[in-house]
Design a protein around this motif. Structure first.
Motif, PDB file in Angstrom:
ATOM      1  N   GLU A   1     -21.010 -12.184  74.800  1.00  0.00           N
ATOM      2  CA  GLU A   1     -20.915 -10.942  74.032  1.00  0.00           C
ATOM      3  C   GLU A   1     -21.668 -10.993  72.705  1.00  0.00           C
ATOM      4  O   GLU A   1     -21.596 -11.974  71.967  1.00  0.00           O
ATOM      5  CB  GLU A   1     -19.443 -10.649  73.770  1.00  0.00           C
TER       6      GLU A   1
ATOM      7  N   SER B   1     -15.051  -7.511  64.062  1.00  0.00           N
ATOM      8  CA  SER B   1     -13.986  -6.957  64.897  1.00  0.00           C
ATOM      9  C   SER B   1     -12.800  -6.569  64.026  1.00  0.00           C
ATOM     10  O   SER B   1     -12.651  -7.089  62.913  1.00  0.00           O
ATOM     11  CB  SER B   1     -13.548  -7.966  65.962  1.00  0.00           C
TER      12      SER B   1
ATOM     13  N   LEU C   1     -21.282  -4.918  72.219  1.00  0.00           N
ATOM     14  CA  LEU C   1     -20.321  -4.016  71.580  1.00  0.00           C
ATOM     15  C   LEU C   1     -21.110  -2.940  70.844  1.00  0.00           C
ATOM     16  O   LEU C   1     -21.791  -3.237  69.866  1.00  0.00           O
ATOM     17  CB  LEU C   1     -19.436  -4.799  70.616  1.00  0.00           C
TER      18      LEU C   1
ATOM     19  N   PHE D   1     -16.880  -2.596  64.846  1.00  0.00           N
ATOM     20  CA  PHE D   1     -17.622  -3.723  65.427  1.00  0.00           C
ATOM     21  C   PHE D   1     -19.070  -3.762  64.929  1.00  0.00           C
ATOM     22  O   PHE D   1     -19.795  -4.699  65.221  1.00  0.00           O
ATOM     23  CB  PHE D   1     -17.588  -3.633  66.962  1.00  0.00           C
TER      24      PHE D   1
ATOM     25  N   LYS E   1     -19.946  -2.289  75.960  1.00  0.00           N
ATOM     26  CA  LYS E   1     -18.537  -2.518  75.606  1.00  0.00           C
ATOM     27  C   LYS E   1     -18.227  -1.577  74.454  1.00  0.00           C
ATOM     28  O   LYS E   1     -18.757  -1.701  73.364  1.00  0.00           O
ATOM     29  CB  LYS E   1     -18.322  -3.974  75.217  1.00  0.00           C
TER      30      LYS E   1
ATOM     31  N   GLU F   1     -10.640  -2.757  82.403  1.00  0.00           N
ATOM     32  CA  GLU F   1      -9.870  -3.717  81.589  1.00  0.00           C
ATOM     33  C   GLU F   1      -8.380  -3.391  81.592  1.00  0.00           C
ATOM     34  O   GLU F   1      -7.985  -2.247  81.391  1.00  0.00           O
ATOM     35  CB  GLU F   1     -10.410  -3.696  80.165  1.00  0.00           C
TER      36      GLU F   1
ATOM     37  N   ASN G   1      -7.474  -8.597  79.548  1.00  0.00           N
ATOM     38  CA  ASN G   1      -7.760  -8.965  78.158  1.00  0.00           C
ATOM     39  C   ASN G   1      -6.539  -9.646  77.558  1.00  0.00           C
ATOM     40  O   ASN G   1      -5.445  -9.078  77.545  1.00  0.00           O
ATOM     41  CB  ASN G   1      -8.152  -7.730  77.329  1.00  0.00           C
TER      42      ASN G   1
ATOM     43  N   GLU H   1     -10.707 -12.107  79.701  1.00  0.00           N
ATOM     44  CA  GLU H   1     -11.387 -11.678  78.475  1.00  0.00           C
ATOM     45  C   GLU H   1     -10.634 -12.164  77.244  1.00  0.00           C
ATOM     46  O   GLU H   1      -9.408 -12.094  77.178  1.00  0.00           O
ATOM     47  CB  GLU H   1     -11.436 -10.147  78.399  1.00  0.00           C
ATOM     48  N   SER H   2     -11.384 -12.624  76.269  1.00  0.00           N
ATOM     49  CA  SER H   2     -10.901 -12.963  74.912  1.00  0.00           C
ATOM     50  C   SER H   2     -10.215 -14.327  74.842  1.00  0.00           C
ATOM     51  O   SER H   2      -9.727 -14.870  75.843  1.00  0.00           O
ATOM     52  CB  SER H   2      -9.927 -11.913  74.368  1.00  0.00           C
TER      53      SER H   2
ATOM     54  N   LEU I   1     -15.133 -13.746  79.660  1.00  0.00           N
ATOM     55  CA  LEU I   1     -15.933 -12.955  78.707  1.00  0.00           C
ATOM     56  C   LEU I   1     -15.689 -13.540  77.320  1.00  0.00           C
ATOM     57  O   LEU I   1     -14.544 -13.627  76.875  1.00  0.00           O
ATOM     58  CB  LEU I   1     -15.523 -11.487  78.770  1.00  0.00           C
ATOM     59  N   VAL I   2     -16.768 -13.962  76.663  1.00  0.00           N
ATOM     60  CA  VAL I   2     -16.643 -14.707  75.406  1.00  0.00           C
ATOM     61  C   VAL I   2     -17.465 -14.040  74.305  1.00  0.00           C
ATOM     62  O   VAL I   2     -18.649 -13.762  74.485  1.00  0.00           O
ATOM     63  CB  VAL I   2     -17.144 -16.161  75.579  1.00  0.00           C
TER      64      VAL I   2
ATOM     65  N   GLU J   1     -16.502 -14.252  70.102  1.00  0.00           N
ATOM     66  CA  GLU J   1     -16.491 -14.977  68.826  1.00  0.00           C
ATOM     67  C   GLU J   1     -17.038 -16.406  68.925  1.00  0.00           C
ATOM     68  O   GLU J   1     -17.818 -16.836  68.078  1.00  0.00           O
ATOM     69  CB  GLU J   1     -15.061 -14.994  68.273  1.00  0.00           C
TER      70      GLU J   1
HETATM   71  O1  LIG Z   1     -11.838  -8.301  69.000  1.00  0.00           O
HETATM   72  C1  LIG Z   1     -11.018  -7.510  68.503  1.00  0.00           C
HETATM   73  O2  LIG Z   1     -10.463  -7.683  67.408  1.00  0.00           O
HETATM   74  C2  LIG Z   1     -10.669  -6.241  69.213  1.00  0.00           C
HETATM   75  C3  LIG Z   1      -9.706  -5.410  68.666  1.00  0.00           C
HETATM   76  C4  LIG Z   1      -9.380  -4.221  69.278  1.00  0.00           C
HETATM   77  C5  LIG Z   1     -10.009  -3.834  70.431  1.00  0.00           C
HETATM   78  C6  LIG Z   1     -10.974  -4.670  71.008  1.00  0.00           C
HETATM   79  C7  LIG Z   1     -11.292  -5.850  70.408  1.00  0.00           C
HETATM   80  N1  LIG Z   1     -12.258  -6.688  70.930  1.00  0.00           N
HETATM   81  C8  LIG Z   1     -12.976  -6.419  72.114  1.00  0.00           C
HETATM   82  C9  LIG Z   1     -12.827  -7.525  73.061  1.00  0.00           C
HETATM   83  O3  LIG Z   1     -12.136  -7.356  74.024  1.00  0.00           O
HETATM   84  C10 LIG Z   1     -13.456  -8.843  72.720  1.00  0.00           C
HETATM   85  O4  LIG Z   1     -14.570  -8.615  71.931  1.00  0.00           O
HETATM   86  C11 LIG Z   1     -13.913  -9.686  73.891  1.00  0.00           C
HETATM   87  O5  LIG Z   1     -12.964  -9.802  74.874  1.00  0.00           O
HETATM   88  C12 LIG Z   1     -14.293 -11.093  73.373  1.00  0.00           C
HETATM   89  O6  LIG Z   1     -13.200 -11.670  72.696  1.00  0.00           O
HETATM   90  P1  LIG Z   1     -13.364 -12.997  71.851  1.00  0.00           P
HETATM   91  O7  LIG Z   1     -14.049 -14.019  72.689  1.00  0.00           O
HETATM   92  O8  LIG Z   1     -11.952 -13.410  71.525  1.00  0.00           O
HETATM   93  O9  LIG Z   1     -14.173 -12.652  70.649  1.00  0.00           O
END
Ligand SMILES: O=C(O)c1ccccc1NCC(=O)[C@H](O)[C@H](O)COP(=O)(O)O
Length: 256
Positions: free
Chosen positions: A53, A58, A88, A94, A115, A164, A185, A215-216, A236-237, A239
């Protein structure tokens, strides 16, 4: 809060529509080269696959990375072995744009995901017009009729929806609209709480034949291994990649 994020995204799309009406965006969407086959790119395999990503900032974490050249970052992701790129495009929290997506589309040959907080056909046409192959549909943000309408439009335009979810009921709603890519997610989009074990509790309710995407909350190779052991075909990555050397991080994650 998810309702605020969706409200802001819809207001921004309405503002864009004043400058570029639906008919113009529809024409641009139909003029694009056909969408890439995201389903084939993300199909279950004997190794984990990664959607990498492009994420500047965020609501939960604030500023993450400046990313002045999203295309260059996407090329690094492709070089590092990602199977698709998520961009994003939401602007308020974002700091993304549709232009980021267009730049990424022009730079890589991988499928590209828009996204965003998508709730109208206009935003789906915009995604295709910018070159997206995939579009995110968030079950929690949409009623079932809208979810089905948007999924049908995504398909008509040759794209694939990443649908999602964050609960068993939402997985069931995703399957009811015929989703072929279901994401779970770990992040609750209203409270921003992370639950890395949620994927494992829902994975069995996603039938084989449907791609399972975690995800996340992937920070380390151990996190990737955790999701893989729980049945993830894809992670899905965001940060972890934008705050590190992405090629090295992808190589560590893909070695799982
Ligand atoms: O990332 C957030 O804070 C967030 C808050 C509210 C709605 C969506 C949000 N992020 C979108 C995502 O789902 C993530 O960017 C994506 O899954 C990657 O997550 P990560 O690897 O933890 O950054």
């Amino acid at each position: 809060m998810l309702t605020d994020l969706m409200g802001g995204a819809l207001a921004d799309a309405d503002a864009r529509r004043l400058a570029r009406p639906l008919s113009a965006v529809e024409t641009a969407a139909h003029d694009r080269a056909p969408a890439l086959d995201a389903l084939a790119a993300l199909a279950p395999a004997d190794r984990i696959k990664i959607i990498a990503e492009i994420k500047r900032s965020s609501p939960s974490r604030g500023s993450l990375a400046e990313i002045t050249d999203p295309a260059a970052l996407a090329v690094s992701y492709e070089t590092g072995g990602a199977s698709a790129i998520s961009v994003l495009t939401e602007g308020r929290k974002f700091h993304g744009t549709l232009d980021d997506l267009e730049q990424v589309r022009a730079a890589v040959s991988l499928p590209v995901l828009r996204k965003d907080f998508i709730g109208t056909p206009y935003q789906v046409f915009e995604a295709r017009a910018a070159g997206a192959d995939l579009v995110l549909l968030i079950v929690a943000a949409l009623n079932q009729d809208t979810l089905q309408t948007l999924q049908d439009l995504v398909r008509e335009l040759g794209m694939t929806a990443l649908v999602e979810t964050h609960s068993a009921d939402e997985v069931s709603r995703a399957l009811d609209i015929g989703a072929s890519l279901v994401g779970v997610n770990a992040r609750n989009l209203s409270t921003f709480e992370l639950d890395q074990n949620l994927f494992g509790t829902l994975a069995d309710s996603i039938p084989s034949g449907v791609v399972r995407i975690a995800e996340s909350a992937v920070k380390s190779a151990a996190d990737v291994a955790h999701y893989r052991a729980a049945g993830a075909d894809v992670v899905l990555v965001g940060e972890a990649l934008v705050t590190s050397d992405p090629i090295r991080t992808l190589s560590e994650f893909l070695a799982v």
